[in-house]
Design an enzyme around this catalytic site. Structure first.
Site, PDB file in Angstrom:
ATOM      1  N   GLU A 192     -15.436-102.137  -2.309  1.00 26.95           N
ATOM      2  CA  GLU A 192     -14.719-103.101  -3.157  1.00 26.95           C
ATOM      3  C   GLU A 192     -15.173-104.541  -2.944  1.00 26.95           C
ATOM      4  OE1 GLU A 192     -10.504-102.598  -3.263  1.00 26.95           O
ATOM      5  OE2 GLU A 192     -10.628-100.468  -3.705  1.00 26.95           O
ATOM      6  N   GLU A 244     -11.103 -93.016  -3.296  1.00 19.93           N
ATOM      7  CA  GLU A 244      -9.656 -93.114  -3.062  1.00 19.93           C
ATOM      8  C   GLU A 244      -8.985 -92.761  -4.378  1.00 19.93           C
ATOM      9  OE1 GLU A 244      -8.463 -97.117  -1.966  1.00 19.93           O
ATOM     10  OE2 GLU A 244      -9.615 -97.089  -0.106  1.00 19.93           O
TER      11      GLU A 244
END
Ligand SMILES: *[C@@H]1O[C@H](CO)[C@@H](O)[C@H](O)[C@H]1NC(C)=O
Ligand SMILES: *[C@@H]1O[C@H](CO)[C@@H](O)[C@H](O)[C@H]1NC(C)=O
Ligand SMILES: *[C@@H]1O[C@H](CO)[C@@H](O)[C@H](O)[C@H]1NC(C)=O
Ligand SMILES: *[C@@H]1O[C@H](CO)[C@@H](O)[C@H](O)[C@H]1NC(C)=O
Ligand SMILES: *[C@@H]1O[C@H](CO)[C@@H](O)[C@H](O)[C@H]1NC(C)=O
Ligand SMILES: *[C@@H]1O[C@H](CO)[C@@H](O)[C@H](O)[C@H]1NC(C)=O
Ligand SMILES: *[C@@H]1O[C@H](CO)[C@@H](O)[C@H](O)[C@H]1NC(C)=O
Length: 483
Positions: A158, A265
């Site tokens: 990220e 995720e």
């Protein structure tokens, strides 16, 4: 618990091992039989970022008895892979790696950590792309490359989350990917895939994907090209569907990928308790032609309330209702069929890198990557020194010593890791918990009260709640305290 190296020399058999998987085109493949592999994973970072503390000498894979406890529960859940975020290359991970290996679970390893100097600063990546940073990242590779169940390394997580970061970070993340791949090619006897774990921010997601999957040199062996692409996605919440969740847009966007794509995720927790109906879709014909499964966030419950189990400071575990809900959803999937599908032999070729691949204004279109920082070429050539290393060892006792309770307060008995046969990985439905028939000490149902509390506090549909946001908010305080 460890057997000496001398004894091993006299032919004591090590526990069986999983097959080291390979990337072929857009699939993870078992090279022994050509079967395609779907990730049935869980994020494993007990304690959150505080679960990694080099000063005090621990990380999520440094305590064998805890890994044994958690691997036993993950076998019951049906997990075949864990993702571990923050690790110390100088700690010994042999017991934990050997336990997860014997339990039939692969490991996805992030090379970064939130500590200063141990990840790129997304607001000024050039300040943090240093030889000391690369040395640590290479050291993580050294610490894990010997384990057969190391599935891949994440070069970044990220880093790119909006137009601003998309303008400056992609070249640095791709450079780190290049450096890790170069290190592995030179120093590892096995090619271990390297790739990026993206935030599911749709405005920059597919530009990031194309920036990393494209080939600068024009062939598949481009050393800076990602081997895999993963995303952390929380777009399926509650009783959703393939279209409502916008999973359909993900499938459309990643169709024709030249690398495996999967969820690094997933598991939106608003509304709570979770019903995990996305599981049936992720492993269905709607997704599997393009996706290779996913990693549920997360095993251990932290303040952000994504956990499947509560872990007390004494190591006792309270299984949360979400654990059994997820297990039920896994049990509905025909994994014997899902996991024995042959890999697609005709692989898409990587697109050639070009500004034409980029759709968002301002997103990086420069494919000339930063050069190695001063001093890094020598580490790359000679290897990390001193050299961390790892090896599979024999585990003599598979029994779990910790107390583990069900949501109704009953206690699990005979909890142990069941070492799998050689070349096997864990599958849902193959093991179930055995519960003591003795009377429960619990008077109320913790599952019900937890759900009620969550609904009262977090039942806001407008709340965009991602673990990354939560971590970002918490990390600076935690690490100020630690350092
Ligand atoms: C569990 O406890 C027993 C008895 O105290 C001990 O012998 C054994 O080594 C322990 N096992 C683990 C995995 O810690
Ligand atoms: C490189 O990493 C190793 C392993 O963590 C460490 O012992 C060593 O001090 C590091 N060297 C440099 C120059 O940072
Ligand atoms: C890529 O590398 C592999 C293994 O070294 C080789 O067999 C293959 O021909 C290469 N492909 C291209 C397009 O250079
Ligand atoms: C295999 O991959 C190719 C290229 O991406 C694609 O055109 C084809 O539909 C795929 N076949 C199957 C059975 O998924
Ligand atoms: C592209 O990036 C490289 C490496 O950082 C840099 O040297 C070059 O000036 C950049 N090119 C443009 C057009 O910005
Ligand atoms: C575990 O329980 C599930 C659901 O009841 C069942 O389908 C499965 O056969 C059980 N597995 C074993 C090994 O008993
Ligand atoms: C799990 O931990 C959370 C947060 O500390 C707490 O609210 C909840 O009651 C716990 N549930 C059980 C079953 O222990």
């Amino acid at each position: 618990m460890r057997l000496s190296a001398a004894l091993l020399g006299f032919g004591v058999k090590l526990a069986a091992a999983v097959v080291s998987l390979e990337v072929k085109g857009s699939d993870f493949v078992d090279p022994s039989n050509g079967d395609r592999f779907q990730v049935v994973g869980v994020a494993y970072q007990p304690g959150g970022s505080a679960g990694y503390n080099p000063a005090l000498g621990f990380d999520p894979l440094s305590d064998g008895s805890k890994c044994l406890r958690d691997a036993a529960l993950m076998q019951i859940l049906g997990i075949n892979a864990i993702r571990v975020y923050n690790l110390d290359p100088d700690l010994n991970h042999d017991e934990c790696a050997s336990i997860f290996n014997a339990a039939g679970m692969y490991m996805m390893i992030d090379v970064n950590s939130p500590l200063v100097g141990q990840s790129l600063d997304g607001t000024a990546p050039w300040t943090t792309y240093t030889s000391a940073y690369l040395n640590r990242s290479f050291a993580i590779v050294e610490a894990f490359r010997h384990y057969p169940n190391t599935l891949l390394f994440f070069s970044g997580n990220e880093v790119i989350s909006d137009a601003d970061s998309g303008a400056i970070d992609p070249a640095y993340v791709r450079a780190v990917t290049r450096d890790l791949k170069s290190y592995i090619a030179k120093h590892s006897d096995r090619i271990i895939p390297v790739g990026y774990s993206a935030a599911d921010v749709r405005s920059v997601l597919f530009d990031s994907f194309n920036y990393f999957q494209c080939s600068i040199s024009g062939d598949a062996n481009d050393t800076s090209r990602a081997d895999i692409f993963a995303l952390n996605s929380y777009s399926w919440c509650g009783d959703s569907s393939f279209t409502t969740s916008q999973y359909n847009a993900l499938v459309a966007g990643f169709t024709g990928s030249s690398v495996p794509v999967f969820f690094s995720e997933y598991g939106c927790n608003v509304p709570a308790p979770r019903i995990f109906t996305e599981v049936g879709t992720i492993y269905s014909d709607q997704m599997t032609p393009v996706f290779s499964g996913g990693v549920v966030y997360e095993y251990a419950n932290e303040v952000s309330d994504f956990g499947l189990v509560n872990i007390s400071s004494d190591g006792t575990i309270d299984i949360l209702q979400d654990f059994y809900t997820l297990q039920n959803q896994y049990n509905k999937v025909d994994f014997k069929t899902v996991q024995t599908t042959k890999a697609n032999g005709t692989d898409a070729t990587a697109p050639v890198c070009s500004s034409k691949l980029i759709t968002t204004k301002g997103f990086e279109t420069n494919f000339t990557l930063p050069k190695l920082p001063p001093g890094a070429a020598e580490i790359l050539a000679k290897g990390v020194h001193p050299l961390p290393s790892g090896k599979i060892i024999t585990i003599s006792d598979w029994n779990v010593n910790y107390t583990v309770r069900n949501p109704d307060g009953s206690t699990l008995v005979n909890l142990a890791v069941k070492p799998l046969a050689n070349n096997a990985f864990n599958m849902p439905g193959t093991q179930n918990a055995t519960t003591a028939t003795a009377t429960s000490t619990s008077t109320s149902s913790p599952a019900t009260s937890t759900a009620a509390a969550k609904n009262a506090g977090l039942g806001r549909a407008d709340l965009v709640w991602t673990p990354a946001v939560a971590l970002a908010a918490i990390l600076p305080c935690l690490f100020t305290l630690l350092l």
